[in-house]
Enzyme design. Structure first.
Site, short mmCIF file in Angstrom:
data_model
loop_
_atom_site.label_atom_id
_atom_site.label_comp_id
_atom_site.label_asym_id
_atom_site.label_seq_id
_atom_site.Cartn_x
_atom_site.Cartn_y
_atom_site.Cartn_z
N HIS A 33 0.86 -1.19 0.00
CA HIS A 33 0.00 0.00 0.00
C HIS A 33 0.90 1.24 0.00
O HIS A 33 1.15 1.84 1.04
CB HIS A 33 -0.92 0.00 1.21
N GLU A 58 -2.61 -1.64 -3.17
CA GLU A 58 -3.70 -0.85 -2.59
C GLU A 58 -3.36 0.63 -2.64
O GLU A 58 -2.18 1.00 -2.55
CB GLU A 58 -3.92 -1.23 -1.12
N HIS A 85 -7.99 -5.67 7.47
CA HIS A 85 -7.78 -4.63 8.49
C HIS A 85 -8.10 -5.17 9.88
O HIS A 85 -9.25 -5.42 10.21
CB HIS A 85 -8.60 -3.36 8.22
#
Length: 237
Positions: free
Chosen positions: A43, A70, A190
């Site tokens: 990410h 991401e 997450h």
């Protein structure tokens, strides 16, 4: 079977904190795949505080499983993903100043924007996923964008599960059922960890993939600490 994609942002954070190339991000990615993980996730953020944009390019020939990038589809991120062409891009509505992802997309308000972005990625053969909360209207909105998958934002579940509230999984089950009915694949991520992942998996039908980074790296540090301390002690005898 649900695939495990390991987010290696924290490895880059550790490397960057000291300079140099320890730990070696590319070697870690290779090893994680050899240990059995079915994907690598990164990410990159605009300030490159962990994953650097060059890392994203360097990882391309290293990742032989699934490569998931991401991020917030700003211009630089779009250019990066279109140049690399990973297996999957996961769209996350991050502000530049957030420490970690803390909200999913409003797929109704931003539907036209998401449609445009997703079309660009899909035209280049990149699977698309939208980071999203469990609101069923937003799941319906995600289907309208043309996305291939959604990634359920699981922080609320993880927080409540830790307190003993197993019922917190219900909205995720409902969201997954609707997503599947609408033709969307289902990812999640997450705050998933060793304590909650099995229960979550058992209650989310058609769960294709989980992306786990912070917890997995933290757990790896702790579970391996005794072994490394003992190895140092042995060498110092």
């Amino acid at each position: 079977m649900t695939k495990l994609s390991v987010n290696i942002n924290k490895i880059a954070t550790l490397r960057n904190s000291r300079g140099g190339n320890v730990p070696d991000l590319l070697k870690v990615a290779v090893d994680i795949q050899e240990f059995g993980a079915e994907g690598i996730t990164i990410h990159p953020r605009p300030d490159e505080r962990h994953i650097k944009y060059q890392d994203a390019y360097d990882l391309k020939p290293i990742v032989t499983t699934e490569y998931n990038i991401e991020g917030n589809p700003i211009a630089d991120f779009m250019d990066l993903v279109l140049a690399i062409k990973p297996t999957q891009v996961t769209l996350v509505p991050d502000g530049n100043d957030v420490l970690t992802s803390n909200a999913g997309w409003d797929t109704i308000t931003h539907q036209s924007f998401l449609k445009e972005v997703i079309t660009d990625f899909k035209d280049n053969g990149i699977r698309t996923s939208i980071f999203i909360d469990t609101d069923l209207k937003l799941i319906e909105g995600a289907a309208e964008t043309g996305a291939d998958r959604i990634e359920l934002y699981t922080e609320a579940f993880a927080s409540q599960y830790e307190k003993g509230n197993t019922g917190a999984v219900k909205p995720y089950t409902e969201a997954a059922l609707l997503a599947h009915d609408l033709g969307l694949g289902i990812n999640a991520g997450h705050d998933l960890n060793l304590e909650n992942i099995q229960f979550f998996k058992q209650n989310i039908p058609n769960l294709a993939e989980v992306s786990i980074g912070h917890a997995l790296i933290s757990e790896s540090l702790y579970l391996g600490l005794q072994n490394v301390v003992n190895m140092y002690l042995h060498r110092l005898q």
